[in-house]
Design a protein around this motif. Structure first.
Motif, PDB file in Angstrom:
ATOM      1  N   ARG A 174       0.719  -1.278   0.037  1.00  0.00           N
ATOM      2  CA  ARG A 174      -0.093  -0.044   0.047  1.00  0.00           C
ATOM      3  C   ARG A 174       0.823   1.406  -0.082  1.00  0.00           C
ATOM      4  NH1 ARG A 174      -4.942   2.318   1.097  1.00  0.00           N
ATOM      5  NH2 ARG A 174      -5.870   0.423   1.063  1.00  0.00           N
ATOM      6  N   GLU A 175       1.891   1.310   0.829  1.00  0.00           N
ATOM      7  CA  GLU A 175       2.489   2.695   1.030  1.00  0.00           C
ATOM      8  C   GLU A 175       3.385   2.874  -0.239  1.00  0.00           C
ATOM      9  OE1 GLU A 175       2.010   4.762   3.373  1.00  0.00           O
ATOM     10  OE2 GLU A 175       0.613   3.553   3.969  1.00  0.00           O
ATOM     11  N   ASP A 176       3.765   1.597  -0.779  1.00  0.00           N
ATOM     12  CA  ASP A 176       4.869   1.717  -2.098  1.00  0.00           C
ATOM     13  C   ASP A 176       4.096   2.225  -3.233  1.00  0.00           C
ATOM     14  OD1 ASP A 176       7.001   0.736  -0.619  1.00  0.00           O
ATOM     15  OD2 ASP A 176       6.311  -1.300  -1.120  1.00  0.00           O
ATOM     16  N   ILE A 177       2.664   1.817  -3.117  1.00  0.00           N
ATOM     17  CA  ILE A 177       1.713   2.218  -4.219  1.00  0.00           C
ATOM     18  C   ILE A 177       1.672   3.872  -4.161  1.00  0.00           C
ATOM     19  CG2 ILE A 177      -0.372   1.921  -5.263  1.00  0.00           C
ATOM     20  CD1 ILE A 177      -0.441  -0.915  -4.161  1.00  0.00           C
ATOM     21  N   ILE A 178       1.361   4.347  -2.888  1.00  0.00           N
ATOM     22  CA  ILE A 178       0.967   5.635  -2.958  1.00  0.00           C
ATOM     23  C   ILE A 178       2.317   6.523  -3.104  1.00  0.00           C
ATOM     24  CG2 ILE A 178       0.521   7.123  -1.208  1.00  0.00           C
ATOM     25  CD1 ILE A 178      -1.354   5.398   0.324  1.00  0.00           C
ATOM     26  N   GLN A 179       3.401   5.858  -2.762  1.00  0.00           N
ATOM     27  CA  GLN A 179       4.677   6.588  -3.019  1.00  0.00           C
ATOM     28  C   GLN A 179       4.941   6.812  -4.668  1.00  0.00           C
ATOM     29  OE1 GLN A 179       6.556   8.268  -0.471  1.00  0.00           O
ATOM     30  NE2 GLN A 179       7.384   9.430  -2.270  1.00  0.00           N
ATOM     31  N   SER A 180       4.417   5.720  -5.226  1.00  0.00           N
ATOM     32  CA  SER A 180       4.920   5.694  -6.747  1.00  0.00           C
ATOM     33  C   SER A 180       4.037   6.769  -7.167  1.00  0.00           C
ATOM     34  CB  SER A 180       4.534   4.259  -7.308  1.00  0.00           C
ATOM     35  OG  SER A 180       5.119   3.157  -6.971  1.00  0.00           O
ATOM     36  N   PHE A 181       2.861   6.909  -6.934  1.00  0.00           N
ATOM     37  CA  PHE A 181       2.074   8.182  -7.435  1.00  0.00           C
ATOM     38  C   PHE A 181       2.421   9.399  -7.151  1.00  0.00           C
ATOM     39  CE2 PHE A 181      -0.874   4.830  -8.481  1.00  0.00           C
ATOM     40  CZ  PHE A 181      -1.838   5.428  -9.568  1.00  0.00           C
ATOM     41  N   LYS A 182       3.109   9.519  -5.877  1.00  0.00           N
ATOM     42  CA  LYS A 182       3.559  10.943  -5.317  1.00  0.00           C
ATOM     43  C   LYS A 182       4.965  11.015  -6.080  1.00  0.00           C
ATOM     44  CE  LYS A 182       3.880  11.680  -1.124  1.00  0.00           C
ATOM     45  NZ  LYS A 182       4.352  11.842   0.625  1.00  0.00           N
ATOM     46  N   ASP A 183       5.486  10.269  -6.786  1.00  0.00           N
ATOM     47  CA  ASP A 183       6.873  10.309  -7.257  1.00  0.00           C
ATOM     48  C   ASP A 183       6.534  10.540  -8.857  1.00  0.00           C
ATOM     49  OD1 ASP A 183       8.177  10.115  -4.852  1.00  0.00           O
ATOM     50  OD2 ASP A 183       8.590   8.134  -5.490  1.00  0.00           O
ATOM     51  N   ARG A 184       5.351  10.131  -9.466  1.00  0.00           N
ATOM     52  CA  ARG A 184       5.386  10.168 -10.787  1.00  0.00           C
ATOM     53  C   ARG A 184       4.073  11.002 -11.147  1.00  0.00           C
ATOM     54  NH1 ARG A 184       7.480   5.689  -8.917  1.00  0.00           N
ATOM     55  NH2 ARG A 184       9.130   4.632 -10.099  1.00  0.00           N
ATOM     56  N   PRO A 185       3.969  12.191 -11.471  1.00  0.00           N
ATOM     57  CA  PRO A 185       2.842  13.052 -11.736  1.00  0.00           C
ATOM     58  C   PRO A 185       1.836  12.363 -13.120  1.00  0.00           C
ATOM     59  CG  PRO A 185       4.538  14.495 -11.477  1.00  0.00           C
ATOM     60  CD  PRO A 185       4.969  13.106 -11.507  1.00  0.00           C
ATOM     61  N   TRP A 186       2.594  11.531 -13.867  1.00  0.00           N
ATOM     62  CA  TRP A 186       1.847  11.082 -14.981  1.00  0.00           C
ATOM     63  C   TRP A 186       1.245   9.903 -14.768  1.00  0.00           C
ATOM     64  CZ3 TRP A 186       4.295   6.408 -15.377  1.00  0.00           C
ATOM     65  CH2 TRP A 186       5.562   6.190 -14.986  1.00  0.00           C
ATOM     66  N   LEU A 187       1.394   9.445 -13.497  1.00  0.00           N
ATOM     67  CA  LEU A 187       0.486   8.223 -13.092  1.00  0.00           C
ATOM     68  C   LEU A 187      -1.032   8.451 -12.923  1.00  0.00           C
ATOM     69  CD1 LEU A 187       2.507   5.659 -10.712  1.00  0.00           C
ATOM     70  CD2 LEU A 187       1.454   5.326 -12.918  1.00  0.00           C
ATOM     71  N   ALA A 188      -1.931   7.919 -13.532  1.00  0.00           N
ATOM     72  CA  ALA A 188      -3.110   8.721 -13.536  1.00  0.00           C
ATOM     73  C   ALA A 188      -4.194   7.531 -13.348  1.00  0.00           C
ATOM     74  CB  ALA A 188      -3.576   9.344 -14.676  1.00  0.00           C
ATOM     75  N   GLN A 189      -3.910   6.179 -13.380  1.00  0.00           N
ATOM     76  CA  GLN A 189      -5.128   5.206 -13.169  1.00  0.00           C
ATOM     77  C   GLN A 189      -4.745   3.994 -12.457  1.00  0.00           C
ATOM     78  OE1 GLN A 189      -6.924   3.437 -17.011  1.00  0.00           O
ATOM     79  NE2 GLN A 189      -5.201   2.164 -17.101  1.00  0.00           N
ATOM     80  N   LEU A 190      -5.762   3.586 -11.831  1.00  0.00           N
ATOM     81  CA  LEU A 190      -5.747   2.217 -11.040  1.00  0.00           C
ATOM     82  C   LEU A 190      -6.627   1.120 -11.640  1.00  0.00           C
ATOM     83  CD1 LEU A 190      -6.307   3.478  -7.418  1.00  0.00           C
ATOM     84  CD2 LEU A 190      -4.014   2.525  -8.086  1.00  0.00           C
ATOM     85  N   SER A 191      -6.072   0.213 -11.867  1.00  0.00           N
ATOM     86  CA  SER A 191      -6.716  -0.998 -12.550  1.00  0.00           C
ATOM     87  C   SER A 191      -6.730  -2.291 -11.626  1.00  0.00           C
ATOM     88  CB  SER A 191      -5.931  -1.573 -13.924  1.00  0.00           C
ATOM     89  OG  SER A 191      -6.735  -2.618 -14.644  1.00  0.00           O
ATOM     90  N   LEU A 192      -8.106  -2.760 -11.419  1.00  0.00           N
ATOM     91  CA  LEU A 192      -8.328  -3.819 -10.611  1.00  0.00           C
ATOM     92  C   LEU A 192      -8.389  -5.163 -11.081  1.00  0.00           C
ATOM     93  CD1 LEU A 192      -9.620  -5.061  -7.926  1.00  0.00           C
ATOM     94  CD2 LEU A 192     -11.911  -4.549  -8.819  1.00  0.00           C
ATOM     95  N   HIS A 193      -7.506  -6.098 -10.453  1.00  0.00           N
ATOM     96  CA  HIS A 193      -7.473  -7.379 -10.689  1.00  0.00           C
ATOM     97  C   HIS A 193      -7.860  -7.993  -9.497  1.00  0.00           C
ATOM     98  CE1 HIS A 193      -6.444 -11.279 -12.112  1.00  0.00           C
ATOM     99  NE2 HIS A 193      -5.545 -11.471 -11.010  1.00  0.00           N
ATOM    100  N   PHE A 194      -9.110  -8.751  -9.553  1.00  0.00           N
ATOM    101  CA  PHE A 194      -9.656  -9.641  -8.636  1.00  0.00           C
ATOM    102  C   PHE A 194      -8.545 -10.778  -8.030  1.00  0.00           C
ATOM    103  CE2 PHE A 194     -13.603  -7.789 -10.538  1.00  0.00           C
ATOM    104  CZ  PHE A 194     -14.252  -7.475  -9.230  1.00  0.00           C
ATOM    105  N   ASP A 195      -8.545 -11.166  -7.028  1.00  0.00           N
ATOM    106  CA  ASP A 195      -7.866 -12.091  -6.253  1.00  0.00           C
ATOM    107  C   ASP A 195      -8.338 -13.421  -6.925  1.00  0.00           C
ATOM    108  OD1 ASP A 195      -6.533 -10.418  -4.630  1.00  0.00           O
ATOM    109  OD2 ASP A 195      -7.800 -10.806  -3.092  1.00  0.00           O
ATOM    110  N   ALA A 196      -9.602 -13.671  -7.193  1.00  0.00           N
ATOM    111  CA  ALA A 196     -10.151 -14.926  -8.076  1.00  0.00           C
ATOM    112  C   ALA A 196     -11.566 -14.331  -8.258  1.00  0.00           C
ATOM    113  CB  ALA A 196     -10.517 -16.129  -6.908  1.00  0.00           C
ATOM    114  N   PRO A 197     -12.422 -14.894  -9.317  1.00  0.00           N
ATOM    115  CA  PRO A 197     -13.522 -14.564  -9.685  1.00  0.00           C
ATOM    116  C   PRO A 197     -14.550 -14.411  -8.573  1.00  0.00           C
ATOM    117  CG  PRO A 197     -12.705 -16.142 -11.080  1.00  0.00           C
ATOM    118  CD  PRO A 197     -11.908 -16.095  -9.935  1.00  0.00           C
ATOM    119  N   PRO A 198     -14.983 -13.422  -8.277  1.00  0.00           N
ATOM    120  CA  PRO A 198     -15.859 -13.181  -6.835  1.00  0.00           C
ATOM    121  C   PRO A 198     -17.236 -14.206  -7.251  1.00  0.00           C
ATOM    122  CG  PRO A 198     -15.451 -10.931  -7.759  1.00  0.00           C
ATOM    123  CD  PRO A 198     -15.054 -11.957  -8.986  1.00  0.00           C
ATOM    124  N   ALA A 199     -17.388 -14.621  -5.718  1.00  0.00           N
ATOM    125  CA  ALA A 199     -18.436 -15.454  -5.848  1.00  0.00           C
ATOM    126  C   ALA A 199     -19.883 -14.806  -5.760  1.00  0.00           C
ATOM    127  CB  ALA A 199     -18.620 -16.311  -4.623  1.00  0.00           C
TER     128      ALA A 199
END
Length: 417
Positions: A174-199
């Motif tokens: 979580r903290e690494d992801i947030i820091q990545s966005f802080k360091d890179r103004p050009w990051l603009a998207q989050l893409s969700l991948h499910f752990d497994a197909p939701p029941a």
């Protein structure tokens, strides 16, 4: 608009009457896409999600027939690719760069550079890929929408988490992801991948909620809105037991808006992938019964097709050689076998004989994807239900082509000596 089970059943009955005469000893198998069902489901999708800030896509992993992709393109949907070859198919089908989303399990440096130069949106799957993108975008004057693919890791089942390999773990980083966005103004998207197909839709919405909260946390940490796009996997469990499209696309919207209401205020542009919901019930395989036999007290119907369902037992109906539904009161338990083994066991079917037709249903999101091994012809059933020359979505792959694709033949080189 609700697509009723009665409509789907009636349209399939009409389609099979048209297609069954095409089956014979030299063409014992064919595939079909019912554009009537497909169009009704697309209409239902836009009724459930009509907003301009919601873009819908179909993934080539599940549907790669050019005729279907061209059809959905003119109806306002985009496409999702996951490889260089799928990008080529997308462009040849007429999709423009802003209508393509690229989400691959692994991206080489040349692929990342191609995506940036072509202005195609993509999400990276690891911090290593992110470092590669750093080098490519340095000094670039314009960039596509670039984001991170995130796995929420909300499941309490360690076995499910152990089988997942896509995305960056939210719980782990979580903290690494947030820091990545802080360091890179050009990051603009989050893409969700499910752990497994939701029941359930509730499970899907909870993981969507985790991604939404991450976007809000990034904004708080940065001091301004950084995430502007959220890419959602469908999270719509499929129903393979009957013709009812349950849960429906309207159900999906209702549950998600109830669990994450803030997601629907227009702050974020959403991209969806409802390929399974749109195409599964529109597709089927028809296979001629070669013969029946008994083994160890079991009745077995043998056909020349395999099931595209990797694990689940498919739904099968029986028709006679003319395409008439075999509506008989007396049913028997049949195992059905294809070239690669059993398709399923204990199907309740009327008495079968050579030349009858078995319809393998709900396979539109499995049989005709980018990695499908289906080599028989595929037909599209149009609104008038009639077959014409333009109804052929894919010709049967010649045996010579299949043999050539197996590899390089070197009869004069004894590699094993």
């Amino acid at each position: 608009m609700t697509v009723s089970a009665t409509q789907i059943t009636a349209q399939r009955t009409t389609a099979i009457k048209e297609l069954a005469p095409l089956l014979n000893e030299t063409t014992p198998v064919l595939g079909a896409i019912d554009f009537n069902v497909l169009d009704q489901l697309i209409e239902q999708l836009f009724e459930a999600y009509p907003e301009q800030w919601v873009a819908h896509t179909v993934t080539l992993e599940q549907m790669a027939l050019p005729g279907v992709l061209e059809h959905i393109r003119v109806r306002g949907l985009g496409v999702q690719a996951a490889s260089a070859s799928q990008l080529v198919i997308s462009r040849r089908c007429g999709f423009l760069p802003h209508e393509i989303v690229h989400n691959a399990a692994a991206n080489s440096r040349p692929m990342l550079r191609q995506l940036v130069e072509a202005d195609i949106s993509f999400s990276v799957d690891s911090f290593t890929e992110l470092d590669r993108v750093d080098q490519i975008v340095d000094g670039a004057l314009a960039l596509p929408v670039i984001g991170l693919r995130i796995t929420p890791q909300t499941s309490s089942d360690d076995g499910i988490l152990a089988a997942s390999h896509l995305g960056i773990g939210l719980r782990d980083h979580r903290e690494d992801i947030i820091q990545s966005f802080k360091d890179r103004p050009w990051l603009a998207q989050l893409s969700l991948h499910f752990d497994a197909p939701p029941a359930s839709l509730q499970q899907a919405a909870e993981q969507v909620g985790a991604i939404y909260q991450l976007a809000e946390d990034i904004e708080h940490a940065v001091g301004a809105q950084r995430v502007r796009h959220i890419h959602l996997s469908a999270g719509l469990p499929g129903n393979h037991t009957d013709d009812h499209g349950t849960p429906s696309l309207a159900n999906h919207r209702f549950v998600h808006q109830a669990v994450v209401p803030e997601l629907f205020d227009g702050k974020y542009e959403l991209t969806t992938d409802f390929t399974h919901a749109l195409t599964a019930k529109a597709g089927m395989i028809l296979a001629r019964v070669e013969y029946t036999k008994d083994l160890d007290g079991r009745m077995i119907a043998v056909i020349q097709a395999d099931s595209p369902h990797a694990q689940d037992q498919p739904r099968i109906e029986a028709y006679d050689a003319d395409g008439e539904f075999k509506d008989e009161t007396r049913l028997y338990y049949y195992d059905v076998a294809g070239p690669s083994g059993l398709i399923g066991q204990r199907f309740q079917l009327p008495e079968l004989e050579e030349g009858d037709v078995l319809a393998i249903l709900d396979i539109g999101a499995h049989a005709f994807g980018a990695h499908s091994s289906f080599t028989a012809p595929v037909y599209g059933i149009r609104a008038d239900g009639l077959l014409t020359e333009t109804s052929v979505l894919r010709n049967a792959q010649p045996l010579e082509w299949v043999a050539e694709a197996a590899g390089v033949y070197q009869p004069h080189k004894m590699l094993y000596s």
